[in-house]
Every structure is written in structure tokens, then in C-alpha cells.
Design an enzyme around this catalytic site. Structure first.
Site, mmCIF file in Angstrom:
data_model
loop_
_atom_site.group_PDB
_atom_site.id
_atom_site.type_symbol
_atom_site.label_atom_id
_atom_site.label_comp_id
_atom_site.label_asym_id
_atom_site.label_seq_id
_atom_site.Cartn_x
_atom_site.Cartn_y
_atom_site.Cartn_z
ATOM 1 N N ASP A 349 -3.377 -13.709 -5.781
ATOM 2 C CA ASP A 349 -1.972 -13.571 -5.420
ATOM 3 C C ASP A 349 -1.778 -13.724 -3.918
ATOM 4 O OD1 ASP A 349 -1.280 -13.071 -8.053
ATOM 5 O OD2 ASP A 349 -1.527 -10.911 -7.842
ATOM 6 N N ASP A 489 -4.788 -13.974 -16.843
ATOM 7 C CA ASP A 489 -5.624 -12.798 -17.097
ATOM 8 C C ASP A 489 -5.742 -12.456 -18.573
ATOM 9 O OD1 ASP A 489 -6.423 -12.131 -14.481
ATOM 10 O OD2 ASP A 489 -4.455 -11.302 -14.061
ATOM 11 N N GLU A 638 2.176 -13.650 -21.287
ATOM 12 C CA GLU A 638 1.363 -14.860 -21.386
ATOM 13 C C GLU A 638 1.431 -15.558 -22.741
ATOM 14 O OE1 GLU A 638 -0.443 -12.480 -18.011
ATOM 15 O OE2 GLU A 638 0.413 -12.051 -19.976
ATOM 16 N N HIS A 645 5.672 -18.204 -12.655
ATOM 17 C CA HIS A 645 4.734 -18.628 -11.609
ATOM 18 C C HIS A 645 4.281 -20.080 -11.756
ATOM 19 C CE1 HIS A 645 1.085 -17.195 -8.994
ATOM 20 N NE2 HIS A 645 1.339 -18.458 -8.784
ATOM 21 N N GLN A 691 8.919 -12.420 -13.079
ATOM 22 C CA GLN A 691 7.606 -12.864 -13.543
ATOM 23 C C GLN A 691 7.720 -13.719 -14.798
ATOM 24 O OE1 GLN A 691 4.657 -10.487 -15.911
ATOM 25 N NE2 GLN A 691 3.658 -10.283 -13.902
ATOM 26 N N GLY A 711 4.340 -14.326 -7.834
ATOM 27 C CA GLY A 711 4.054 -15.533 -7.067
ATOM 28 C C GLY A 711 5.064 -16.635 -7.281
#
Length: 806
Positions: A349, A489, A638, A645, A691, A711
């Protein structure tokens, strides 16, 4: 449905309806002290570390949400009616009280009008001081004299979040608070130097330092007993729960107003007395506002744009840079989502944050790069999460003297290889190159920096270690291993292989080679022919290995440890993944034909009106060979959400392909500005990237979550400025290479680079998406734009031309 609007002139977002669906946050402070607050002044404050030096308490995910905060109450002594200067915590019906909030750059202003009483409260942290100012003005807008009482309230934290929330043996019995000389001081009895104070510009008519005395038993912030009774109790005690509350009794004639300053700071009573004297002078308060405005004006003036895309203008000129700056200042763990329960720097990050804003904050980016270099091991991988103080002998950690705080990561500073994330350090290579391009500080590459596990070397040698590590960590196919995780992740490849890391490795090599070749050709004291040959050969190997990742119409995402390919034509779930396809193109590894086909597949499978999903279709069956992503609810995080990002990676990839129309189409879909009138769907604030946005497989499709600390802000700024508008610093020149929609006939940019100003106008008479026909620098045609003398201003006219890239 709209809850507010962008005030472009004042660079504020105005919240007219304060009952927003979720908290709309802002970040105050730009140095060591920070307050995270929402539209009703709920939030918390910390000094340096949100985990180890929390100053005020915050109950994340509580009901009611976002309490406590920084509260001011008003009570009419005649009617005994009371309300708060912000809608919460009292919560008067909104049809009775007119409340609004203006979030600005490192400050927020709160307005109310009730029963002919008008108030304004401004919260801000001045430059150079570790204090939060509550600047409060109350005005009698009626025709009769009014007698009012003002009460403040903030709840002190017990220094460390973990002990404060879990170890009441310590938090209740090792701190005390008292009042003397107009200052409330809370201190840790075992830890001198960790005090905090609360004071004001007036002598109070009452005070409380005990939370339970001010609120009263079985009361909350909504109905404090001291406010109900109209009198603080004068409580003080060693041990217990502590607060900062002052009472001030006022008489206001019709039309009269009074301005009061409350001050909450890090330090002891002596410091509080100094701060009280300083900011009791209202001229100094106003001066601090001007200094903060000048601070942000200077940053924002480093790049300003004017394009046909209104949302792009508003966000890029103010809010997206602001979000990116906050991330590089405070990292990820200070928010209403992380709530400061972790601290330190995340390697990947921070490396990306530092890459995106060296033009506006070179000093902080340099500091972050050095911290990351110190957290690199001699093998070439970075520590995924670390405290910078571990590797800086001149800095004492915030938790050093605390018997209640033992950071778990401190027990094993240098991770084992299996704990490493395969992408972490690769981001640092382009970040260093971008810093050098922006500043021209070539000598930085020769600076000696230590490694996490001992020894030292130059910045340049650290970069080589990073590239060599990824070259060594490959599977049987030559594809880079995923190790504990790559960027995702929840995609736990373990012993598997990652397409993303392979393409990222190629991009890092390309960045390094650009730097090395410049050093060899134009800088003195660099004999690095061997390095150039080595990494050219390495790049060729990586590119050749990446060709096997192609699967007819797109690039697969990776290979599991058991040899199963992820993201193939045959997959029913997780068929197409955004990261591998965008990076195949953005890195330069993909051949143009394959790159275009891959991004066509991204549009076909992943595009939504809210942005590009991370993958599709969503996983609905658990498969631990692929990873935890298959356990995440479909459409969230995810698992097939619009994960913000990587969206800018796709914008940049489309620009590499010369397809500016698609780049801006994807930009506009994610752009929060264009969701300002869809708050009943989005819910989150429209001035920051979140996010993720819930994807098509979720019943709340379009809802945004986890704002600010992502990010997405930095990458959105980077992709717009460097790729869509195409203004990129090179080693000794400024490149202008836009990729825009054909219907854009012109746009303008003011860009400061190495202390010279470039006023750029790009003309597009032929309606092309990419291609430069001519460049005029101060009226003369040039082949490139060189670095100009500091302090000078230059006019640049760029004319686009050529064929459109259909």
C-alpha cells in the site's frame, strides 16, 4: 437522491442533509496528530499512532454509530430545552433544527439554527501544533435576550487501543484526570510524557473530568445528566473513565454573537497553558486557517486540469489528490473501518501511495520510500506489515514504555519466506523511479540504506535485490510464485503461481531498465553495462514465460499449488479476472492484438455502470485450492465486487492500447462525483473513492463501502494524470502523450515540475484518441520538453493528430 453538493470555489463538499446513510468522513491534520471525523463531529483523535497513542475513544460499529466524538451542547436556562451544535448526539428531529456540514481540506465546519440560535463549529488541527481546535461561534438571531449554557464533551482514551478495549485492569486504574488553572489533564501514572489536555479560551463556569459524572449513570451522549441539570459536577479522580467537559454560561443580547475556542491536545498541563494563551488570541486562530489554506493551495497548484469531463476536473483538482495525500500521510489503519486497531505500514500500500504524489509531497514520499527500503530483507522481499521505528534508531516507538502493549509483529521482525507477499516489494521499484523522475534527485540512488535483517547497501542495489527475488521465486512453468498472497489477499495461492506478479515483475524490470540506461548514458560515475544486460535478459525471460498465461481470449489469473489454472475459458466461476488482464497490457508484456482482446474481455465480462468488477462470475462454491475468496459473499470485496483499486489499472491499460474512449468510459463509471445523485444506492460519500462497490451478484448492487483509506485514490489520480491526460515526467524531460476520447476537442493543464510551471493546452482538431502531431514550447516547435529554469513559467501547445485507434 442528493444529500449535498460540491462547492468548487471553496473546495468544500456541502452536506445539506446530515442524516446520510453511513458516516461521511474527513481527516484533520497533516503532521503527527490526526482526527478522523464525520458529518456530525463523531470520530476519534490520535497522536502519531492510532493504535498506540489514541487520544479519544471511539466505538466502531456501535449503535448509535460513530460515538463518541467532539460534542458541544447548548441549553436554554429559561426553557431547559437543550440540543447539540451538530445533529448527533442529541438528535433533535431534523424538521425542527437546520443542520449542515462543510467538509474542507483538513477542516470541517458545522452549522445549526434552532429556536433563533445560530451556531458554527469549525474543527481543525493547525500546522506545527498537536492540538485540535474547536472554534465555536454562537449568535442570538432572535429579538429577545437569551441565557444559554454551553457544554463540551470528549471521552479520553487510555493511550493504547488494545488495553483500552480489552484490559480494564489497566485502563481503569492506571490513568487519572484533574482540573487546574483552566486545564483538564489526563495522564498515565506509569508513563510520563503521554499526557493529554483539554482547555479553552475562557474561564469555565464548571467542569467534569469523569465520564460517568458528566453523562450520569444509565445516560448516554444523547441526554447527559450535567446538561439536563444545567451544571457540571467538578468531578476528578485517579482511575475510572475520563473526559473533557467545560461549562460556560452566556447572556446574549438580540443580534449578539460570542466566539469560544476549545483546545484538545497531546501534552501535559504546561503545554496546555501555552496553547491556551496562543489560541485565545483569535487572530492567531484565523492565521492558522490561512496557513492551512496556503499549505493545500500549494499542493493543489502543482497540477490543475480543465477538461470536458466535469467529474474528472472536480475530483482531480481537489478531492482525489486530497485522498491520495491522506493515504501517504497516515497509511491505512486510521479510519472508521480499521478504527486504528492496527498500526504501522503495509508494504504494498505504502509503495503505491508514494508513487502517486511525489509532485505534491516529495518529502513525505521520500520518507516513505526510505522506510520501505529499511523494511526490505537481504533476500529481496519486504515485510508485509511493519513499524518504521523498528529500523530507525533515531525514533522511539510510541509503545516503547508501555507495559500493556506488546506488538505481535515485534516478536518476529523479519518474516519467514512463507509469510512474504510476492508483490509487496515489486511496487517499490517504479515508486523509486517515479520519485527520481519527479525530483531529478539522482544522488538518492547512491544513498546507503540498511536492510531489515542486517547490513546496508545503496538504494540502487536494493532495487536489484527486489528484481532478483521475483526472478528466483518462480514455479515449474517460469511464472512467479504467489507465496502467501499476491496483491489479492483473498487469493491464497500458497505454492501456486501468479500471473499478476509475473506482469508486475516485467513492469518493475522495465522501470529499472529505463533508469539504468539513463544513468549509463547521461549520469557520471555509473558503469552498469552488466546490470543492463542482465535485466534485459531477465525481462525477455519473463515476457516469454507470460505467453503461456494466454487462454484464447484473455489472460488467466494464476495456477494453484495443485496445478489448477484460475480464470480459464472452462471455468464456470471466476472465469475472467481484472488484475491479470489489465497488467498484461499496462506492463507492456502483452502483444497489442492479445492486449486488445484481453481488455475487450474485461469490458464484456466485468463492466458495470459502477465500474469494473474484480472477477466474474462470482464464486459460489468453496474451493480452498483457490483461496478464501471462494468463501466471501458473492458480490462483496474480492469476490466479484467492483473493487476500486485495480479499476485505474484498466484505465491506464486502455490508454496503452490507444483507446481513450474506453479509458474515460471506465473512469466515469467508477467516479464518485457521478454518483452524487444516487446516494440512496451508493450510500457512501461522493467525494472519495471507496475500497469496493457491491457487484451484480449482491442484492445491494451499487452500494459503496470503506471510503478514503484505499489505494484507489492514488491510482485514480496517477492513471488520470499520467495516462489519460498523458503528462509524465521523464528523467530529464516532460512527456505529453494523452489518450482521450475522440470527441474531446481540447483540454488544459497547469503542471509544476522541478519548480518551473508548464501551462499546457492540448488541441485535438481531428478528433483522434492518441498521437501527437506537434509541440510548441513558448512558440517554438520542439521534439521534447526539457527541464526549464526554476521559477519560470512556460506556454506549451500540443496538437494531436493521426489516425484514431479503432
Amino acid at each position: 437522491m442528493e444529500y449535498g453538493f460540491f462547492d468548487e470555489k471553496n473546495r468544500e463538499y456541502v452536506i445539506e442533509r446530515v442524516d446520510v446513510p453511513v458516516s461521511w468522513t474527513n481527516y484533520l491534520g497533516v503532521e503527527d496528530t490526526c482526527a478522523v471525523i464525520n458529518q456530525t463531529a463523531g470520530g476519534y483523535m490520535f497522536h502519531k499512532s492510532p493504535e498506540y497513542h489514541r487520544m479519544t475513544r471511539f466505538r466502531g460499529n456501535a449503535v448509535p454509530m460513530d460515538r463518541p466524538g467532539f460534542d458541544l451542547y447548548l441549553r436554554d436556562t429559561q426553557t431547559k430545552d437543550y440540543w447539540s451544535a451538530t445533529w448527533q448526539p442529541v438528535g433533535k428531529p431534523l424538521e425542527q433544527v437546520d443542520y449542515s456540514c462543510r467538509h474542507g481540506l483538513s477542516y470541517s465546519r458545522y452549522f445549526s439554527r434552532y429556536a433563533d440560535i445560530e451556531t458554527e463549529m469549525r474543527l481543525t488541527i493547525p500546522l506545527g501544533e498537536d492540538v485540535l481546535l474547536w472554534d465555536f461561534t454562537v449568535e442570538n438571531a432572535g429579538s429577545q435576550m437569551r441565557e444559554l449554557q454551553i457544554f463540551s464533551f470528549c471521552e479520553f482514551s487510555f493511550h493504547g487501543v488494545a488495553s483500552d478495549n480489552q484490559n480494564f485492569q489497566m485502563s481503569m486504574y492506571c490513568a487519572g484526570a484533574g482540573y487546574q488553572d483552566g486545564v483538564i489533564e489526563q495522564k498515565m501514572f506509569y508513563e510520563p510524557g503521554k499526557e493529554q489536555y483539554f482547555t479553552a479560551s475562557f474561564r469555565p463556569d464548571g467542569y467534569d473530568t469523569l465520564r460517568d459524572s458528566f453523562l450520569g449513570l444509565y445516560h448516554t451522549e444523547q441526554n447527559p445528566e450535567a446538561v439536563l441539570k444545567g451544571q457540571c459536577t467538578g468531578s476528578a479522580e485517579a482511575g475510572n473513565n475520563h473526559c473533557g467537559s467545560f461549562q460556560k454560561n452566556l447572556k446574549l443580547e438580540a443580534g449578539e454573537s460570542i466566539r469560544l475556542i476549545f483546545m484538545l491536545g497531546s501534552g501535559n498541563r504546561k503545554k496546555g497553558l501555552r496553547i491556551r494563551e496562543k489560541y485565545s488570541n483569535l487572530n492567531r486562530v484565523d492565521q492558522s486557517y490561512r496557513e492551512l489554506r496556503d499549505y493545500w493551495d500549494d499542493k493543489l497548484s502543482s497540477l490543475q486540469i480543465q477538461t470536458p469531463d466535469k467529474g474528472m476536473n472536480v475530483l482531480t483538482n481537489t478531492w482525489t489528490l486530497y485522498q491520495a495525500e491522506i493515504n501517504v500521510m497516515f497509511s491505512r489503519f486510521a479510519s472508521f473501518i480499521e478504527v486504528g486497531g492496527r498500526t504501522g505500514l503495509g508494504y504494498r500500500d505504502t509503495a503505491q501511495d508514494a508513487m502517486c504524489v511525489p509532485h505534491s509531497n516529495p518529502e513525505k514520499c521520500r520518507q516513505r520510500i526510505l522506510q520501505l527500503l529499511r523494511a526490505l530483507t537481504t533476500r529481496g522481499y519486504g515485510l508485509h506489515l511493519f513499524e518504521p521505528e523498528w529500523f530507525d534508531p533515531d525514533v522511539k516507538p510510541e509503545y516503547a514504555d508501555s507495559p500493556t502493549v506488546v506488538p505481535t509483529a515485534e516478536k518476529d521482525r523479519v518474516h519467514k519466506l512463507e509469510q512474504a507477499c510476492s508483490d509487496d516489494a515489486l511496487w517499490l521499484v517504479p515508486s523509486i523511479v517515479e520519485y527520481v523522475k519527479e525530483t531529478g534527485e539522482m544522488e538518492f540512488l547512491k544513498e546507503k540504506v540498511t536492510y531489515a535483517d542486517g547490513g546496508e547497501d545503496t538504494v540502487y542495489e536494493h532495487m536489484k535485490r527486489i528484481l532478483d527475488f521475483s526472478h528466483e521465486q518462480v514455479g515449474k512453468t517460469g511464472i512467479c510464485k504467489g507465496l502467501r498472497a499476491d496483491w489479492n489477499d483473498c487469493l491464497n495461492l500458497g505454492g501456486g503461481e501468479s500471473a499478476l506478479v509475473t506482469f508486475l515483475h516485467y513492469w518493475a524490470i522495465s522501470n529499472f531498465l529505463e533508469l539504468a540506461e539513463y544513468l549509463q548514458d547521461k549520469a557520471e560515475g555509473w558503469e552498469i553495462d552488466g546490470d543492463i544486460k542482465k535485466y534485459r535478459d531477465m525481462g525477455k525471460q519473463v515476457k516469454k514465460a507470460s505467453e503461456q498465461l494466454w487462454d484464447k481470449e484473455w489472460y488467466i489469473r494464476g495456477i494453484t499449488k495443485n496445478g489448477k489454472s484460475i480464470g480459464t475459458m472452462e471455468d464456470e466461476q471466476g472465469k475472467v479476472h481484472l488484475e491479470s488482464n489489465a497488467w498484461a497490457v499496462l506492463s507492456g508484456a502483452a502483444e497489442p492484438g492479445r492486449g486488445a482482446a484481453a481488455m475487450d474481455s474485461v469490458e464484456k465480462w466485468l463492466y458495470t455502470p459502477y465500474g469494473l468488477q474484480l472477477n466474474a462470475p462470482a464464486y459460489t462454491k468453496r474451493d480452498d485450492d483457490i483461496g478464501f475468496v471462494t468463501r466471501v459473499c458473492p458480490g462483496l470485496k474480492e469476490n466479484a465486487s467492483v473493487f476500486s483499486h485495480p479499476n485505474p489499472w484498466a484505465w491506464a491499460a486502455e490508454c496503452v492500447l490507444g483507446r481513450g474512449d474506453k479509458a474515460v468510459k471506465f473512469y466515469d463509471a467508477l467516479c464518485p462525483y457521478y454518483q452524487n445523485d444516487k446516494i440512496e444506492i451508493r450510500e457512501a460519500e461522493p467525494y472519495s473513492y471507496c475500497q469496493f462497490i457491491m457487484g451484480k451478484d449482491h442484492e445491494c448492487y451499487g452500494r459503496a463501502r470503506h471510503p478514503f483509506m484505499t489505494g484507489s485514490g492514488g491510482w485514480a489520480y496517477f492513471a488520470v494524470t499520467h495516462y489519460i491526460l498523458g503528462i509524465r515526467p521523464e528523467m530529464d524531460s516532460l512527456l505529453i502523450d494523452p489518450c482521450i476520447p475522440g470527441e474531446w476537442k481540447e483540454f488544459a493543464v497547469k503542471r509544476r515540475w522541478r519548480n518551473a510551471e508548464y501551462q499546457i493546452r492540448v488541441e485535438n482538431p481531428d478528433g483522434v484518441m492518441k498521437g501527437i502531431r506537434s509541440v510548441l514550447l513558448d512558440g517554438k516547435e520542439v521534439s521534447e520538453i526539457p527541464q526549464m529554469k526554476e521559477g519560470t513559467v512556460h506556454q506549451i501547445i500540443v496538437r494531436m493528430g493521426g489516425k484514431t485507434d479503432d
